[in-house]
Design a protein around this motif. Structure first.
Motif, PDB file in Angstrom:
ATOM      1  N   ALA A  68      56.982 -33.873   4.272  1.00  0.00           N
ATOM      2  CA  ALA A  68      55.557 -33.839   4.574  1.00  0.00           C
ATOM      3  C   ALA A  68      55.077 -32.399   4.753  1.00  0.00           C
ATOM      4  CB  ALA A  68      55.264 -34.659   5.819  1.00  0.00           C
ATOM      5  N   ASP A  69      55.937 -31.547   5.417  1.00  0.00           N
ATOM      6  CA  ASP A  69      55.537 -30.153   5.595  1.00  0.00           C
ATOM      7  C   ASP A  69      55.382 -29.431   4.256  1.00  0.00           C
ATOM      8  OD1 ASP A  69      55.492 -30.486   8.306  1.00  0.00           O
ATOM      9  OD2 ASP A  69      57.491 -29.627   8.659  1.00  0.00           O
ATOM     10  N   LEU A  70      56.285 -29.716   3.331  1.00  0.00           N
ATOM     11  CA  LEU A  70      56.211 -29.056   2.023  1.00  0.00           C
ATOM     12  C   LEU A  70      54.959 -29.486   1.268  1.00  0.00           C
ATOM     13  CD1 LEU A  70      57.554 -27.113   0.083  1.00  0.00           C
ATOM     14  CD2 LEU A  70      58.924 -29.014  -0.819  1.00  0.00           C
ATOM     15  N   VAL A  71      54.641 -30.805   1.331  1.00  0.00           N
ATOM     16  CA  VAL A  71      53.417 -31.285   0.665  1.00  0.00           C
ATOM     17  C   VAL A  71      52.200 -30.639   1.310  1.00  0.00           C
ATOM     18  CG1 VAL A  71      51.973 -33.305   0.233  1.00  0.00           C
ATOM     19  CG2 VAL A  71      54.447 -33.450  -0.088  1.00  0.00           C
ATOM     20  N   THR A  72      52.208 -30.540   2.637  1.00  0.00           N
ATOM     21  CA  THR A  72      51.076 -29.916   3.333  1.00  0.00           C
ATOM     22  C   THR A  72      50.950 -28.449   2.957  1.00  0.00           C
ATOM     23  OG1 THR A  72      51.347 -31.456   5.204  1.00  0.00           O
ATOM     24  CG2 THR A  72      50.107 -29.431   5.606  1.00  0.00           C
ATOM     25  N   SER A  73      52.085 -27.759   2.843  1.00  0.00           N
ATOM     26  CA  SER A  73      52.071 -26.349   2.448  1.00  0.00           C
ATOM     27  C   SER A  73      51.449 -26.159   1.065  1.00  0.00           C
ATOM     28  CB  SER A  73      53.492 -25.805   2.485  1.00  0.00           C
ATOM     29  OG  SER A  73      53.526 -24.475   2.004  1.00  0.00           O
ATOM     30  N   HIS A  74      51.826 -27.010   0.118  1.00  0.00           N
ATOM     31  CA  HIS A  74      51.246 -26.922  -1.218  1.00  0.00           C
ATOM     32  C   HIS A  74      49.751 -27.246  -1.195  1.00  0.00           C
ATOM     33  CE1 HIS A  74      55.416 -26.810  -2.729  1.00  0.00           C
ATOM     34  NE2 HIS A  74      54.887 -26.365  -3.887  1.00  0.00           N
ATOM     35  N   THR A  75      49.388 -28.206  -0.353  1.00  0.00           N
ATOM     36  CA  THR A  75      47.981 -28.589  -0.269  1.00  0.00           C
ATOM     37  C   THR A  75      47.142 -27.436   0.251  1.00  0.00           C
ATOM     38  OG1 THR A  75      48.608 -30.896   0.150  1.00  0.00           O
ATOM     39  CG2 THR A  75      46.368 -30.233   0.733  1.00  0.00           C
ATOM     40  N   ARG A  76      47.635 -26.732   1.274  1.00  0.00           N
ATOM     41  CA  ARG A  76      46.895 -25.608   1.819  1.00  0.00           C
ATOM     42  C   ARG A  76      46.784 -24.451   0.827  1.00  0.00           C
ATOM     43  NH1 ARG A  76      49.802 -25.539   7.822  1.00  0.00           N
ATOM     44  NH2 ARG A  76      48.669 -27.352   8.679  1.00  0.00           N
ATOM     45  N   ALA A  77      47.768 -24.322  -0.032  1.00  0.00           N
ATOM     46  CA  ALA A  77      47.752 -23.245  -1.037  1.00  0.00           C
ATOM     47  C   ALA A  77      46.762 -23.537  -2.174  1.00  0.00           C
ATOM     48  CB  ALA A  77      49.151 -23.038  -1.603  1.00  0.00           C
ATOM     49  N   SER A  78      46.351 -24.779  -2.278  1.00  0.00           N
ATOM     50  CA  SER A  78      45.409 -25.152  -3.333  1.00  0.00           C
ATOM     51  C   SER A  78      44.023 -24.573  -3.037  1.00  0.00           C
ATOM     52  CB  SER A  78      45.326 -26.674  -3.450  1.00  0.00           C
ATOM     53  OG  SER A  78      44.322 -27.042  -4.379  1.00  0.00           O
ATOM     54  N   VAL A  79      43.385 -24.013  -4.017  1.00  0.00           N
ATOM     55  CA  VAL A  79      42.058 -23.392  -3.868  1.00  0.00           C
ATOM     56  C   VAL A  79      41.011 -24.307  -4.479  1.00  0.00           C
ATOM     57  CG1 VAL A  79      40.599 -21.404  -4.409  1.00  0.00           C
ATOM     58  CG2 VAL A  79      43.055 -21.094  -3.952  1.00  0.00           C
ATOM     59  N   GLY A  80      40.062 -24.722  -3.626  1.00  0.00           N
ATOM     60  CA  GLY A  80      38.925 -25.492  -4.139  1.00  0.00           C
ATOM     61  C   GLY A  80      39.306 -26.788  -4.809  1.00  0.00           C
ATOM     62  N   ASN A  82      41.631 -27.430  -6.717  1.00  0.00           N
ATOM     63  CA  ASN A  82      42.107 -27.280  -8.082  1.00  0.00           C
ATOM     64  C   ASN A  82      43.431 -28.032  -8.262  1.00  0.00           C
ATOM     65  OD1 ASN A  82      42.034 -26.057 -10.757  1.00  0.00           O
ATOM     66  ND2 ASN A  82      43.795 -24.854 -10.066  1.00  0.00           N
ATOM     67  N   GLU A  83      44.243 -28.119  -7.166  1.00  0.00           N
ATOM     68  CA  GLU A  83      45.479 -28.894  -7.186  1.00  0.00           C
ATOM     69  C   GLU A  83      45.371 -29.982  -6.106  1.00  0.00           C
ATOM     70  OE1 GLU A  83      49.066 -26.003  -8.440  1.00  0.00           O
ATOM     71  OE2 GLU A  83      48.092 -25.467  -6.545  1.00  0.00           O
ATOM     72  N   VAL A  84      45.861 -31.156  -6.430  1.00  0.00           N
ATOM     73  CA  VAL A  84      45.803 -32.269  -5.470  1.00  0.00           C
ATOM     74  C   VAL A  84      47.215 -32.827  -5.252  1.00  0.00           C
ATOM     75  CG1 VAL A  84      43.410 -32.902  -5.960  1.00  0.00           C
ATOM     76  CG2 VAL A  84      45.260 -33.873  -7.346  1.00  0.00           C
ATOM     77  N   PHE A  85      47.469 -33.293  -4.013  1.00  0.00           N
ATOM     78  CA  PHE A  85      48.780 -33.841  -3.635  1.00  0.00           C
ATOM     79  C   PHE A  85      48.537 -35.066  -2.742  1.00  0.00           C
ATOM     80  CE2 PHE A  85      49.126 -29.303  -4.236  1.00  0.00           C
ATOM     81  CZ  PHE A  85      50.256 -29.164  -5.027  1.00  0.00           C
ATOM     82  N   ARG A  86      49.498 -35.970  -2.791  1.00  0.00           N
ATOM     83  CA  ARG A  86      49.436 -37.113  -1.863  1.00  0.00           C
ATOM     84  C   ARG A  86      50.855 -37.644  -1.665  1.00  0.00           C
ATOM     85  NH1 ARG A  86      45.804 -40.990   0.135  1.00  0.00           N
ATOM     86  NH2 ARG A  86      46.763 -43.039   0.522  1.00  0.00           N
ATOM     87  N   LEU A  87      51.238 -37.749  -0.403  1.00  0.00           N
ATOM     88  CA  LEU A  87      52.493 -38.387  -0.022  1.00  0.00           C
ATOM     89  C   LEU A  87      52.108 -39.664   0.711  1.00  0.00           C
ATOM     90  CD1 LEU A  87      55.583 -38.339   0.162  1.00  0.00           C
ATOM     91  CD2 LEU A  87      55.337 -37.072   2.327  1.00  0.00           C
ATOM     92  N   GLU A  88      52.569 -40.767   0.153  1.00  0.00           N
ATOM     93  CA  GLU A  88      52.109 -42.070   0.654  1.00  0.00           C
ATOM     94  C   GLU A  88      53.285 -42.873   1.182  1.00  0.00           C
ATOM     95  OE1 GLU A  88      48.849 -44.325  -1.528  1.00  0.00           O
ATOM     96  OE2 GLU A  88      50.580 -45.606  -1.933  1.00  0.00           O
ATOM     97  N   GLN A  94      48.359 -42.698   3.929  1.00  0.00           N
ATOM     98  CA  GLN A  94      48.575 -41.318   3.520  1.00  0.00           C
ATOM     99  C   GLN A  94      49.320 -40.572   4.612  1.00  0.00           C
ATOM    100  OE1 GLN A  94      45.056 -39.284   2.248  1.00  0.00           O
ATOM    101  NE2 GLN A  94      46.026 -37.275   2.181  1.00  0.00           N
ATOM    102  N   ILE A  95      50.427 -39.935   4.212  1.00  0.00           N
ATOM    103  CA  ILE A  95      51.232 -39.146   5.139  1.00  0.00           C
ATOM    104  C   ILE A  95      50.784 -37.682   5.095  1.00  0.00           C
ATOM    105  CG2 ILE A  95      53.567 -38.386   5.720  1.00  0.00           C
ATOM    106  CD1 ILE A  95      54.601 -40.986   4.483  1.00  0.00           C
ATOM    107  N   ALA A  96      50.588 -37.157   3.901  1.00  0.00           N
ATOM    108  CA  ALA A  96      50.178 -35.754   3.737  1.00  0.00           C
ATOM    109  C   ALA A  96      49.442 -35.622   2.410  1.00  0.00           C
ATOM    110  CB  ALA A  96      51.393 -34.845   3.788  1.00  0.00           C
ATOM    111  N   GLY A  97      48.721 -34.468   2.258  1.00  0.00           N
ATOM    112  CA  GLY A  97      48.039 -34.207   0.992  1.00  0.00           C
ATOM    113  C   GLY A  97      46.527 -34.303   1.112  1.00  0.00           C
TER     114      GLY A  97
END
Length: 452
Positions: A68-80, A82-88, A94-97
């Motif tokens: 979950a931390d890794l998904v959250t890290s990628h989500t925060r790095a996304s600008v506007g 442009n990238e979307v994530f979801r851990l279900e 929804q757990i993260a994303g």
């Protein structure tokens, strides 16, 4: 832009080749755009799979926190977004994303933003989703940037084709104008030759191309034509000159014979008839010499502005009494303004006089003859019309031939050179002479070159 340039062969050929090149360029551009677009999408898919694999490999020993931390890290790095994530979670929570809704099916999907819960956006996303243990992970990227790159490529191709179209038009016009100028010089030369200027020649360029080769051949033909015509003209002139002296001597001898005839009526009548025939022959030779002089173009040096109305008035004044003697009417119609042409006043006067005299001679008593001077749309013209018997259609093309007469019996006065002289004067002045039915009668028009 002159219409003849747009219709010219060089311009059309340039356009045809240009269109073929543009078509080939368009096909090549479509293929290139398709390949670039496919490469961009393939690279995008690889990036998505690389990110998915990195996250997937971090899930070791059912450690949900690290995942979950890794998904959250990628989500925060996304600008506007442009990238979307979801851990279900297995229950769909929804757990993260930052992706509100997963695509309906696992694997690859290309979906619009509203379909995955992003109602405020108009993007389209490329998403890959799959299981990680008992959980489900989705990684997606917006296609906005990829589509923008594709649009830049497409726009560049369009601008390139537009620039090529402009270049082709400019090259086509330049080629057509240059070619048309050379063709115009050929047409102008041939027109001058048709007006009797047999010394006119087509100017040659230094390119030695096919047009120069054609021009050289035409010039050679014109040289031979000029030599042939000059030879025939010289023969006619030589014959006329050679016979004038014996004819003059014959006329003098007839005068001497008449003086020595002791006044015998029969002898006098025969001598007078012989003198008349000699005079007719002399008139024919003088007319032929005059026509040859006109056709040589020597009188062109005497050209000056001439008022056609003044010529018509003088001819009418001279021939109106002649017409009245034959119970005919000679009417004069002049243009409201002066009609001026460059020319030889004496020759034009003689040509108009010949036309009026022919009308008077060949029309019966009571006929109406009209001499008109007009300036229609800048084209000066002299028209002689009558309501007499006219000329048969089969003879209209031959009446300008020397010594040709419609009346085959030749019982009426004339030598068949009057209209030949009119034609020679018209050619010298660049005018055209046409014969038409006046319904009834004949209408002869001498039209001069159009004036701007």
């Amino acid at each position: 832009m002159h219409k003849s340039v747009l219709r010219s062969t060089p311009f059309r050929l340039t356009l045809a080749l240009g269109l073929a090149f543009l078509l080939a360029l368009a096909l090549a551009g479509m293929v290139a755009f398709s390949l670039i677009n496919d490469a961009l999408y393939a690279r995008l898919d690889r990036d998505i799979m690389d990110t998915y694999s990195v996250i997937e490999q971090s899930f070791v020993g059912d450690d949900l926190t690290d995942l979950a931390d890794l998904v959250t890290s990628h989500t925060r790095a996304s600008v506007g977004m442009n990238e979307v994530f979801r851990l279900e979670a297995p229950d769909g929570s929804q757990i993260a994303g930052n992706l509100p809704i997963l695509p309906a099916s696992e694997g690859w999907a290309t979906v619009a933003a509203p379909e995955i819960g992003l109602a405020a956006r108009s993007d389209t996303y490329r998403i890959f989703s799959g299981p990680i243990g008992q959980y489900r992970l989705a990684v997606g990227v917006s296609l906005t940037e990829t589509n923008a790159i594709g649009w830049i490529v497409l726009t560049s191709l369009a601008w390139t084709m537009g620039a090529l179209v402009l270049v082709l038009l400019l090259v086509g016009l330049a080629t057509a104008i240059r070619g048309q100028r050379r063709l115009d010089s050929v047409a102008e030369t041939l027109e001058r030759v048709s007006r009797g200027q047999l010394d006119a020649r087509i100017p040659l360029s230094t390119r030695n191309d096919d047009i120069d080769a054609l021009a050289a051949d035409v010039n050679g033909a014109l040289d031979r034509l000029a030599a042939l015509v000059e030879g025939m003209r010289q023969v006619s002139v030589d014959i006329a000159h050679e016979l004038k002296t014996p004819l003059n001597r014959l006329s003098i001898s007839l005068d001497n014979a008449r003086d020595a005839s002791d006044g015998q009526p029969e002898v006098l009548a025969l001598l007078d008839e012989a003198r008349h025939e000699v005079h007719q022959v002399n008139s024919i030779f003088e007319a032929m010499l005059r026509i040859a002089q006109i056709e040589s173009g020597a009188r062109r040096a005497r050209f000056a502005p001439v008022d056609l109305g003044t010529i018509a008035e003088r001819v009418t004044e001279a021939y109106e009494p002649v017409a009245n003697e034959r119970s005919q009417t000679l009417e004069l119609a002049l243009s409201p303004s002066a009609v001026i042409v460059p020319g030889d006043k004496d020759l034009l006067t003689q040509a108009v006089a010949n036309l009026v005299e022919n009308a008077i001679r060949h029309c019966p008593e009571g006929s109406a003859i009209r001499l008109a001077v007009a300036d229609a749309d800048g084209s000066p013209r002299i028209v002689v019309s009558d309501d007499g018997p006219g000329i048969p259609d089969g003879d209209k093309l031959r009446v300008f031939d020397r010594l040709y007469r419609v009346e085959k019996s030749r019982t009426t006065p004339g030598n068949g050179l009057g209209l030949s002289l009119v034609k020679a004067v018209a050619d010298l002045h660049g005018a055209t002479v046409t014969l038409a039915d006046n319904q009834p009668g004949l209408r002869i028009q001498m039209a001069f070159v159009h004036r701007e």
